[in-house]
Write a protein that holds these residues in place. Sequence first.
Motif, mmCIF file in Angstrom:
data_model
loop_
_atom_site.group_PDB
_atom_site.id
_atom_site.type_symbol
_atom_site.label_atom_id
_atom_site.label_comp_id
_atom_site.label_asym_id
_atom_site.label_seq_id
_atom_site.Cartn_x
_atom_site.Cartn_y
_atom_site.Cartn_z
ATOM 1 N N GLY A 173 0.774 -1.232 0.000
ATOM 2 C CA GLY A 173 0.000 0.000 0.000
ATOM 3 C C GLY A 173 0.806 1.284 0.000
ATOM 4 O O GLY A 173 0.243 2.366 -0.047
ATOM 5 N N ARG A 174 2.129 1.179 0.049
ATOM 6 C CA ARG A 174 2.941 2.397 -0.016
ATOM 7 C C ARG A 174 2.864 2.962 -1.432
ATOM 8 O O ARG A 174 2.737 2.221 -2.405
ATOM 9 C CB ARG A 174 4.394 2.109 0.364
ATOM 10 C CG ARG A 174 4.533 1.778 1.836
ATOM 11 C CD ARG A 174 5.965 1.616 2.228
ATOM 12 N NE ARG A 174 6.510 0.406 1.610
ATOM 13 C CZ ARG A 174 7.759 0.011 1.701
ATOM 14 N NH1 ARG A 174 8.624 0.726 2.380
ATOM 15 N NH2 ARG A 174 8.168 -1.086 1.123
ATOM 16 N N ARG A 175 2.928 4.298 -1.514
ATOM 17 C CA ARG A 175 2.780 4.934 -2.820
ATOM 18 C C ARG A 175 3.658 6.173 -2.908
ATOM 19 O O ARG A 175 3.806 6.914 -1.941
ATOM 20 C CB ARG A 175 1.313 5.316 -3.023
ATOM 21 C CG ARG A 175 1.017 5.905 -4.358
ATOM 22 C CD ARG A 175 -0.442 6.103 -4.584
ATOM 23 N NE ARG A 175 -0.966 7.018 -3.582
ATOM 24 C CZ ARG A 175 -2.227 7.349 -3.474
ATOM 25 N NH1 ARG A 175 -3.109 6.835 -4.286
ATOM 26 N NH2 ARG A 175 -2.623 8.196 -2.553
ATOM 27 N N ALA A 176 4.234 6.378 -4.082
ATOM 28 C CA ALA A 176 5.010 7.587 -4.379
ATOM 29 C C ALA A 176 4.780 7.910 -5.848
ATOM 30 O O ALA A 176 4.347 7.060 -6.632
ATOM 31 C CB ALA A 176 6.490 7.362 -4.105
ATOM 32 N N THR A 209 3.625 12.809 -1.991
ATOM 33 C CA THR A 209 2.445 13.627 -1.727
ATOM 34 C C THR A 209 1.998 13.503 -0.280
ATOM 35 O O THR A 209 1.384 14.427 0.246
ATOM 36 C CB THR A 209 1.291 13.252 -2.673
ATOM 37 O OG1 THR A 209 1.000 11.862 -2.544
ATOM 38 C CG2 THR A 209 1.642 13.577 -4.121
ATOM 39 N N SER A 210 2.319 12.404 0.365
ATOM 40 C CA SER A 210 1.896 12.216 1.761
ATOM 41 C C SER A 210 2.558 13.210 2.705
ATOM 42 O O SER A 210 2.001 13.581 3.727
ATOM 43 C CB SER A 210 2.184 10.786 2.227
ATOM 44 O OG SER A 210 3.573 10.523 2.142
ATOM 45 N N ILE A 232 5.815 18.197 -7.956
ATOM 46 C CA ILE A 232 4.833 17.746 -6.968
ATOM 47 C C ILE A 232 3.441 18.241 -7.327
ATOM 48 O O ILE A 232 2.447 17.554 -7.098
ATOM 49 C CB ILE A 232 5.246 18.090 -5.518
ATOM 50 C CG1 ILE A 232 4.410 17.261 -4.545
ATOM 51 C CG2 ILE A 232 5.111 19.545 -5.221
ATOM 52 C CD1 ILE A 232 5.145 16.764 -3.356
ATOM 53 N N LEU A 233 3.341 19.418 -7.947
ATOM 54 C CA LEU A 233 2.034 19.873 -8.420
ATOM 55 C C LEU A 233 1.522 18.945 -9.520
ATOM 56 O O LEU A 233 0.337 18.607 -9.545
ATOM 57 C CB LEU A 233 2.106 21.318 -8.918
ATOM 58 C CG LEU A 233 0.790 21.903 -9.410
ATOM 59 C CD1 LEU A 233 -0.310 21.816 -8.339
ATOM 60 C CD2 LEU A 233 0.979 23.340 -9.866
ATOM 61 N N ALA A 234 2.403 18.501 -10.406
ATOM 62 C CA ALA A 234 2.007 17.533 -11.441
ATOM 63 C C ALA A 234 1.519 16.238 -10.799
ATOM 64 O O ALA A 234 0.542 15.638 -11.254
ATOM 65 C CB ALA A 234 3.166 17.257 -12.393
ATOM 66 N N ALA A 235 2.161 15.812 -9.723
ATOM 67 C CA ALA A 235 1.724 14.609 -9.018
ATOM 68 C C ALA A 235 0.321 14.819 -8.438
ATOM 69 O O ALA A 235 -0.560 13.960 -8.590
ATOM 70 C CB ALA A 235 2.706 14.240 -7.911
ATOM 71 N N TYR A 236 0.100 15.954 -7.770
ATOM 72 C CA TYR A 236 -1.222 16.242 -7.204
ATOM 73 C C TYR A 236 -2.287 16.352 -8.293
ATOM 74 O O TYR A 236 -3.383 15.796 -8.154
ATOM 75 C CB TYR A 236 -1.194 17.548 -6.403
ATOM 76 C CG TYR A 236 -0.568 17.443 -5.045
ATOM 77 C CD1 TYR A 236 -0.971 16.493 -4.118
ATOM 78 C CD2 TYR A 236 0.439 18.331 -4.670
ATOM 79 C CE1 TYR A 236 -0.389 16.415 -2.868
ATOM 80 C CE2 TYR A 236 1.029 18.267 -3.417
ATOM 81 C CZ TYR A 236 0.605 17.307 -2.518
ATOM 82 O OH TYR A 236 1.181 17.232 -1.283
ATOM 83 N N LEU A 237 -1.986 17.075 -9.364
ATOM 84 C CA LEU A 237 -2.975 17.253 -10.434
ATOM 85 C C LEU A 237 -3.262 15.937 -11.159
ATOM 86 O O LEU A 237 -4.418 15.640 -11.467
ATOM 87 C CB LEU A 237 -2.493 18.312 -11.428
ATOM 88 C CG LEU A 237 -2.569 19.754 -10.945
ATOM 89 C CD1 LEU A 237 -1.843 20.684 -11.910
ATOM 90 C CD2 LEU A 237 -4.015 20.195 -10.758
ATOM 91 N N SER A 238 -2.232 15.151 -11.425
ATOM 92 C CA SER A 238 -2.456 13.877 -12.115
ATOM 93 C C SER A 238 -3.269 12.928 -11.235
ATOM 94 O O SER A 238 -4.081 12.154 -11.729
ATOM 95 C CB SER A 238 -1.142 13.236 -12.541
ATOM 96 O OG SER A 238 -0.407 12.785 -11.433
ATOM 97 N N GLN A 239 -3.047 13.014 -9.920
ATOM 98 C CA GLN A 239 -3.834 12.221 -8.978
ATOM 99 C C GLN A 239 -5.293 12.681 -9.020
ATOM 100 O O GLN A 239 -6.210 11.869 -9.108
ATOM 101 C CB GLN A 239 -3.254 12.377 -7.577
ATOM 102 C CG GLN A 239 -3.937 11.577 -6.503
ATOM 103 C CD GLN A 239 -3.273 11.792 -5.139
ATOM 104 O OE1 GLN A 239 -2.558 12.758 -4.906
ATOM 105 N NE2 GLN A 239 -3.531 10.883 -4.230
#
Length: 146
Positions: free
Chosen positions: A67-70, A85-86, A111-118
């Motif tokens: 369940g770990r995620r990056a 993101t955590s 990190i914004l790309a990570a948040y937006l893609s999520q």
Amino acid sequence: MTDYEMTSCLSAVADQLLKEVQKTYQEKTQIPDDLLIALRFVFGSCALQALDLIDKRSVTCVSSFSGRRAYQVMGGSGLLYTCYTSCHYCPCPAFTYTVLRRNDSLLCKHILAAYLSQAMGLSQQETVSDQQMSSILSGRAAATDT
């Protein structure tokens, strides 16, 4: 208002904006102009750069069986950054300089790309073993290296 209170307030606005992007994108499969303007207003020039990274399919959500995620984001320079993101962290120089040192921005483009893609459900997905994830989280390997 203290700097801390202002940062907290801006962070709450950013969180709400990302929720609105998620809701709208799920309904319309696009981000309307008013939300693009809001993203630019809150996040500055890195908003458009982050959306460009998403368009280029540069964001991969790496998850392990435990369940770990990056998120791994391929930057414009060709370097791969593992974003967390955590805990709201990216190891890129821009994050260190503009977010941590100068406090000029809430996020870097990775990190914004990570948040937006999520929020938009547009990241690549990759599942790795727990051992591989440990290597990724420790900075010893990229998901595709293992």
